[in-house]
Structures are given as structure tokens and as C-alpha cells.
Design a protein around this motif. Sequence first.
Motif, PDB file in Angstrom:
ATOM      1  N   UNK A  95       6.517  -6.938   1.299  1.00 47.27           N
ATOM      2  CA  UNK A  95       6.553  -5.696   2.073  1.00 47.27           C
ATOM      3  C   UNK A  95       6.141  -4.501   1.256  1.00 47.27           C
ATOM      4  N   UNK A 131       2.829   9.648  -4.565  1.00 43.83           N
ATOM      5  CA  UNK A 131       1.546   9.390  -5.215  1.00 43.83           C
ATOM      6  C   UNK A 131       1.466   9.999  -6.604  1.00 43.83           C
ATOM      7  N   UNK A 152       5.207  -0.951   2.796  1.00 44.25           N
ATOM      8  CA  UNK A 152       5.928   0.269   2.448  1.00 44.25           C
ATOM      9  C   UNK A 152       4.938   1.344   2.020  1.00 44.25           C
ATOM     10  N   UNK A 153       3.967   0.927   1.197  1.00 43.56           N
ATOM     11  CA  UNK A 153       2.940   1.852   0.769  1.00 43.56           C
ATOM     12  C   UNK A 153       2.241   2.478   1.975  1.00 43.56           C
ATOM     13  N   UNK A 154       1.896   1.628   2.913  1.00 46.01           N
ATOM     14  CA  UNK A 154       1.228   2.107   4.127  1.00 46.01           C
ATOM     15  C   UNK A 154       2.120   3.052   4.908  1.00 46.01           C
ATOM     16  N   UNK A 155       3.389   2.698   5.044  1.00 47.70           N
ATOM     17  CA  UNK A 155       4.329   3.526   5.806  1.00 47.70           C
ATOM     18  C   UNK A 155       4.461   4.912   5.206  1.00 47.70           C
ATOM     19  N   UNK A 156       4.509   4.958   3.870  1.00 41.19           N
ATOM     20  CA  UNK A 156       4.706   6.249   3.216  1.00 41.19           C
ATOM     21  C   UNK A 156       3.473   7.128   3.394  1.00 41.19           C
ATOM     22  N   UNK A 157       2.307   6.492   3.412  1.00 43.84           N
ATOM     23  CA  UNK A 157       1.076   7.261   3.535  1.00 43.84           C
ATOM     24  C   UNK A 157       0.849   7.738   4.963  1.00 43.84           C
ATOM     25  N   UNK A 158       1.348   6.965   5.925  1.00 48.02           N
ATOM     26  CA  UNK A 158       1.080   7.251   7.337  1.00 48.02           C
ATOM     27  C   UNK A 158       1.308   8.701   7.775  1.00 48.02           C
ATOM     28  N   UNK A 159       2.457   9.306   7.450  1.00 49.23           N
ATOM     29  CA  UNK A 159       2.688  10.658   7.986  1.00 49.23           C
ATOM     30  C   UNK A 159       1.602  11.642   7.616  1.00 49.23           C
ATOM     31  N   UNK A 163      11.126   5.598  -4.275  1.00 46.54           N
ATOM     32  CA  UNK A 163      10.082   4.686  -3.800  1.00 46.54           C
ATOM     33  C   UNK A 163       9.088   4.376  -4.903  1.00 46.54           C
ATOM     34  N   UNK A 202      10.561   1.934  -7.345  1.00 47.26           N
ATOM     35  CA  UNK A 202      10.633   0.578  -6.795  1.00 47.26           C
ATOM     36  C   UNK A 202       9.250  -0.072  -6.783  1.00 47.26           C
ATOM     37  N   UNK A 203       8.272   0.669  -6.279  1.00 46.50           N
ATOM     38  CA  UNK A 203       6.945   0.077  -6.135  1.00 46.50           C
ATOM     39  C   UNK A 203       6.316  -0.219  -7.492  1.00 46.50           C
ATOM     40  N   UNK A 241      14.430   5.272   0.799  1.00 50.32           N
ATOM     41  CA  UNK A 241      13.108   5.619   1.342  1.00 50.32           C
ATOM     42  C   UNK A 241      12.658   4.672   2.451  1.00 50.32           C
ATOM     43  N   UNK A 299      11.783   5.918   6.215  1.00 52.44           N
ATOM     44  CA  UNK A 299      10.462   5.769   6.824  1.00 52.44           C
ATOM     45  C   UNK A 299      10.518   4.856   8.036  1.00 52.44           C
ATOM     46  N   UNK A 352      10.293   7.358  10.898  1.00 52.63           N
ATOM     47  CA  UNK A 352       8.890   7.510  11.206  1.00 52.63           C
ATOM     48  C   UNK A 352       8.361   6.383  12.079  1.00 52.63           C
TER      49      UNK A 352
END
Lengths: 269, 389, 291
Positions: free
Chosen positions: A97, A150, A101-108, A86, A89-90, C33, C37, C41
Motif C-alpha cells: 500500500x 515531498x 499511500x503516495x498516490x493518496x497524499x498527492x491527490x489533494x 508519512x 514511514x515511506x 496520516x 487521508x 479525503x
Amino acid sequence: MQFTRRVRMLFGGITGLVLAFLYLPLAIIVVLSFNTVSSLSWPPKGFTFRWWRAAFHSEGARDALVVSLKTATGATLVALVLGLLAALAVHRFAFFGRESLNLMIVLPIALPGIVTGIALNAAFRQAGVEFGLLTLIIAHATFCIVVLYNNLLARFRRLSPNLEEASADLGAHTFQTFRYVTFPLLRTALLAGGLLAFGLSFDEIVVTTFTAGAGLETLPIWIFRNLSRGEQQPIVTVVATAVMLMSVIPVWVAQRLTSDDGPLTGGTR
Amino acid sequence: MKSARYFGALTAITLLASACGSDSKSSGGDALTSIGTGEKALNLIVWAGYAEDGTTDPAYNWVKPFQDQSGCVVKSKIAATSDEMFQLMSTGQYDGVSASGDSSVRLIDAGLVSPVNTSLIKNYADLSSFLKDTKYNSSGGKNYGIPHGWGANYLMWNTDEVTTPPDSWNAVFDPASPYSGKVTAYDAPIYIADAALYLKTAQPDLGIDDPYSLNQKQFDASVALLKEQHKVIGEYWNDYTKTMGAFEQGSTVIGTTWQVIKNLASNTDKLQTVIPKEGSTGWSDTWMVSSKAAHPNCMYMWMDYITSPGVQAQVAYYFGEAPANPKACAEINTLYADATHCDVFKATDEAFAKSISFWATPRKECLNGKGSDCVPFVDWIKAWTEIKG
Amino acid sequence: MTATTLPSSPGRSASRWLHRHPRARLVSLIGAPAAWMLVLYVGSLASLFLTSLYRLNEDGSGIDQVIGVQNYRTLIDKSVYLDIAARTIKIAVLVTLLDIVLALPIAFFIAKVVKARWRRLLVAAVLVPLWASYLVKAFSWRAIIGSPGGVLDKTFGFSPNYGEVGLIIVLAYLWLPYMIVPIYSGLERLPDSLLDASSDLGAHFGFTFRKVVLPLLFPSIVAGSVFTFSLSLGDYIAVDLVGGKTQVIGSVVYDNFSADLPFAAAFAVVPVIVMVAYILGIRRTGALENL
């Protein structure tokens, strides 16, 4: 930079107080692990090694420790791979998106554990998946990804893109460049992130409660179950003390790794 | 733009998939016809103190002899409330549960437990007759469990702090209580019945008969009482060690408890229990077999073992309850030199047992058969959150 | 200069192909990934939301899979849920503020004031408590702030006892390292020369701290606040141990998980909304990079 004596004393004093605040409850735990009476009451009545001996023989604690180690290792490895992909890619592509994606990864890690826990629990049950080590690793990996992501993204931002270009100019293809140039530069970030992720998974209790299932006990679950049981309480304090002492090593190692940013990063420090 | 469509499609599929996989209502399985060889494992959900393996107190361990003689390695999960027991049973990962009346009927209705072939349990014939084939352990002519034991919820107080022994639940419901901040109550929606039971005597014009069959007016009055009580409550408890610790250190001095808490507390000499004059709620526990039990043979072996006189004696003495098997009474005397246990707990007194308001799940169709406008349990659950503020 | 031919290998052919198809490169990286997610998730969050639309049947023996907003209506109609949510947010804010106040001096001291060789030791000293079990720490605090009979009470004759005040102190204690670390990292990145320049221009320390350091640290502070806020918003274990009869979002969700899952799911949506709004709001500050 020169600070006045007053500033130094003020900040030093507060630091001392805060450190005392941090360590006082821990000191109490350590002291109680030698207490002759088996209850979490103060002051301690006597001194004994009895609980340390008992903890050594405790099968429940040993099994739980093994489960915790397996889970944390599995989760960290998955998070390493997914976080690296990830971050790559970012960092390199601007795509639709990317923000999401950034938001999704941070969410958990931004959402409370209980939400993640019951969401995964409901999802696993509806999908008919049986709870066990697999569901546990999946759950833990999900909130560990962001830690690696991160750390790696921060490292990428400090790396000079010239290095990879130079490698390509010299004839290396993508995978060779990654293996011989990029990856070594990422190693310390991977290790530091991995250690943090490992620690997060190791002590996690909330999501674990909802995704481990009936038969599986991680160390925090074992601690929770036994912290209230009379004879077991002091053994739990022993286990907690032991984990704390053993953790000094990875913490120290991680510290050395992250504060050494040598000239190879080519960054702007 | 393509990515947006992919994202959208994936989310839609996930939603659909989760909608399709439903919580299927499984039908209860069949009772065993004979006990086969043990499966070497047994996963139980139990009340604290029901499956002691020596880790709480090395002197009390009846799990180990069972493991030795049956080969079934027991893993027990202690549940704090009947609601937790119900939720754990619905995961299908346990073989059996010691269910109280307020979860047993729900378990039967949800198909989570199988009928029990009582003829396979040697000790069944000896068990007190008033515990057999009751509303809470049988349905449709089929038997769903083996009685374990029963008891009341007690009012307990610290004699150092509470100098006049209370004889009424008013001691915990009084909003002007001198022990404000040090009162405790059981943390589960079923506790509303305790308030109703008190009001049955304290406010007779409400006409409360069965504390689990409440019409809206009676229910609202009970909830109002509990909201008043909330002001004097220090902590609610459902983990018995939490309140035991609180009684030990003195941050709680009075409230509803189980006998086992007094038995195990380090300051047990300073603690007293009583069933107040308004009567008490209580529980009658039944061992039930999961319809998804992976180890049914071990479960039957356990049920037979736990109802044998010697083991019943240990459990009843340790926890402080009435054993289902009256033959345990003599055993208690042999093991612990206590000849009065069964008298104190009125183990064979059917009338006394009937006077306790055993936990039951309230339904719209009033449990006491006097109407069909009673407040159902789902409203009790909601009210409980409101009471705790 | 003669062109040298590079040795061929499967890796090289793959690399060439990827070079010509940048989109495939992206998909090969982002595929795993993103799928993880999204399906695991986001999918499970969607599943949770779906569950919140169901309802419990009357005697609580099962879930009726009938879609409806009855749970949300209850949340809005009955004031107690609003009270609980407001109380939880208030506690989370106070915990965050307390942690910021405690973390700033210690992070600054370690990052800027002490000599380099002590730095590593002090950072390790701050991180080790993170590895002590959360549960054991919470239980330890239960023994500390109980009144009467707790450590504080026996030593000083005074203690906050179990309740909101005690809870805020304990939560602030538990999450403090999570606030110290991002602030420390932020301070590490702050060049000393800025502080020197400020004092050269005549500012005394307090002014420098307020006008130079704090604004630059803002993203790091916000990053730390994400942890303390979210951890406080969902906690139910420490609340149960030291919170007395305080009810927070986490305790309502946990209690109802056994008894009324759809309702628990509905109430769980509240912290999701709060945190998502918070995260979206702080994107601008650049805090998300400092997590």
C-alpha cells in the motif's frame, strides 16, 4: 560553464521579458492602489494615499487577515506532523500500500480545487459537521500535507543512513536519535516546506469557498467579496499590494534555507 | 494482505457512513408568536443592493441605523442567482433571505423556511395588497414571507454605440446583430423564460401563454432561440458589478440588466433602459425566515425595519424598483427630491405588476393551471448548460 | 572493553519495544496520516461519487437519494458535455505547453547562466508573484485584456478580449511560477560538469540543451505540468473573469453546485479520472518525487 555571449543575451532577454510579464499586472495593481478614482480602470486619474489609510482602518480586512493567519498556521502545523510521519514511514519501510499511500497524499494537490472543495463540502454535510474554522483547517491541511511530505522525503533521500546508525551505536534510543540527530537535519526542509504550505493555504480560495461556512471569511474570500464593490475595490488593491510586499520576507528566508545544504547532509552533492 | 483487508474495510465503512447520513428533509419551523429580545446578530442572504452598509456608496447605508436601534449586527451575503440563494439557504447557516418567486416556492417545499406571523410586522398592513398571499409567498393557507419590492428586468443599451433606441427584445436575440460579441444575458436557467416571453409575441403559433409554463415544443423553441443568441453573446453575467464594469468600459453595449446597474454605472448618462414591447420578466421579492434561523427575533425586527416607509424609500431609490410599501413614495420625494419614482416604476399599478412575468419555478404541473406536461425546472437547469455550450 | 549499561527511561523502554516490533513502528508512523487521508479525503471523494448517483427532484427543491446512473447517461448522451471536457483539456494542454516554453529559459538562466549571488534574488523575484492574490491578479487581467477599454487596448489598440485566447494567456500567467520552481530545482540538481563534458565533446549549446538538458529535466517538467494541468482543469474563477462566454468543466460544476448538486458531482468525476490517469501514467517518469 562558459556560455557564448549570444546564448547569454538570448536567455537573459527572455528572462527579462518573462519577468516583465510576471510583474506587469502586479505593477498595475500597485499603481491603482494610489488611484484617486475607485474603479479598476486604466489609466489612473491621480495619486492619493486615501485608500492606504482606509485599508488600515478596515475592520473587515483585519478580521479576514486574522482568520487567514489562523487557518494557515493550523493547517501548516497539522501538515507538518502528518507529513513528517508519512515521510518517515515511506522512507524507512517497504509496505503493502506504499504506492497507494503516495498516490493518496498527492491527490489533494493533483485534483482540481473545486473537486476537493465540493467533495469535502458534501462529506461534512453528510456527517453533520458544522462549517467553521475547524472544517477549514482540516480542508487546508489535507492539501498541505503533500508539500511537507515531498520536501521531507527529498531531504531523507539525501541524508546518509549512517548518521542514525552511528547515533544508535553511541547509545541513543529511537526518540533521542530523532530529537538530537534526525530532526536538526530536517529543520530547513520543514521550514521551507512549512513556508510553502503556509503560502498555499493563505491564498487559497476555491476549497475555502466550500468549507468555511457562512460566518467565516479568510482574506481571499474578503477580497473576492469586495473586489466588485465600488468603494472597496481600491482598498482591495492596497491589501493585495501589502501582502505582496510583506511576503518578500518569508520568500527570501525560505530561499536562504533551501539553498544552503551544508556538509551535514552527507549526501551526494 | 492484512493491510488490503483493513483498507477495504475502512473504505466500506466510510461509504456506509456517508450513505447513512442523509440530507434529511426538515419540516418548516413555526412562526414566531411575539418578537423577543434581539440575539445581537443576523445573517442574511440578499440580492445586491438590498442591504447596503455604506461600503458600496457611503451615501446609502440603511444597515447601520438598523444595527444601532436593534443591536443586531448584520452580516449579509450577496447571492447572484435564485439557485445560489436556494443552495445557501440549504446550509441552514442563515436567518433569512430576500427570495424571488423562483426560489421561494422551492424553499417552502423543501421545508427550509418557516411560516411568518405577519401580525408582528407593523408595516405589513400598508403593503400593496397584490403582493400579499400570492402563489409565491404563501402555501397551504399559511403566509411565508413579507414582500420587499418588485421590478422588471430591463433591456439596457449604450447610446453611443446603439444609435437607434431598440423597442423589442429582438435586439438581443437577432443572430445577425450588429453588436455581435457585445451582447449580454443573465446567466441563470430562469433566463429561458425571457426567450419564451419574446416568442410569445414573435411566434404566436407556438401558443406560449405563461413563460414559466412551457410544454416540450415551446421549451425546445426557446432553447433553440437561445442557442442562436449564444453566437452574439460576449459575456453572460450574474454578478451585477461584472456587467456594470463591462458596460462602463464598452465591452458590452446591450443586454438584459437590472435598473441598479444603470443607476450605479459611472457612464450612467450614456445608458438607457426600457421594457420592450413584448414585455419583460421580473421578480417580486419576499423576505423569508429560515426554518433553522438562529436569530429569529432579529430577523423579524429586520423585516419590520425594511418595510418601513423611510427604508423602503432608500432601497427602492437605490436599486431602482417598486417598493412594496406605497408610503415610501412620498419619502422618496422627501429624501431625494424625486416625485416621479413611484410613477416611473408603477409602484401602485396592479395591472402593470400583473403584466410582468415574475420569476417562478416551473413545474410539471403547469403553473398557469393548463395541464400537467410542462417542462420542470430540473430540465431547465440541464438545458442552460447546453445553451452556453 | 566493558559493556556500559545505558540509563533507563520510559523513552528507552518504548524504543526497545518498538525495535522488537517493527510492524508497530510502521503503524505508529503511518497510522495518523493514512487514517486522515483515507477517511477524510478518499472518504469524501467516495461521498462525492455517491452524491453523483443521486438525482434532483423535479422542481429542484431537493435531492432524491435514489441510486442511478442517470447523470452519467446525460453526460454521455448529450454531446455538449463531451465538448466542454475536450475544450477544457485542450486549454489545459495549451496552458501547460505555454508555461513550459516560458519557464525553461528563465529557469535555465537563473540556475546555470547567472552568477551565484544573483541567483537567490532572481528566484525570490519569481516566487513573490505567487504570494500576490490569485483573485487580484485575475481581476487585474480583466482590466488588461478587455476590449475596448482595457489596458492593452488603450496602449496598443489591440487586445485578445475575453475569450479562449485571453483565458489561455491569463491561466498561463497565473500558473507560471508553479512550472518554474520544479524545473529550477531539476536544473539545480543537474551537475555543471555534464554541460562542460558535452561542450568538450564538441556539441554547441543548442545541441547540448536539446540532447542533454531536456531529457534530464523531463521528470521536473512533468512535475510542473501536474500543477498547471490540474489547476487549469478545475478553474472557474479566472474563466468567469476573462473567459468571456467560454464554458469549462469548472464553470459547469460550480454553476450546477447550487442548482443540481448530483449532476455537478457527476461532472466533477471527469477531472478526477483525467488527473488520476495522468498521475498513474507519469509515475514511471519519476516526476512525482519532484512535486
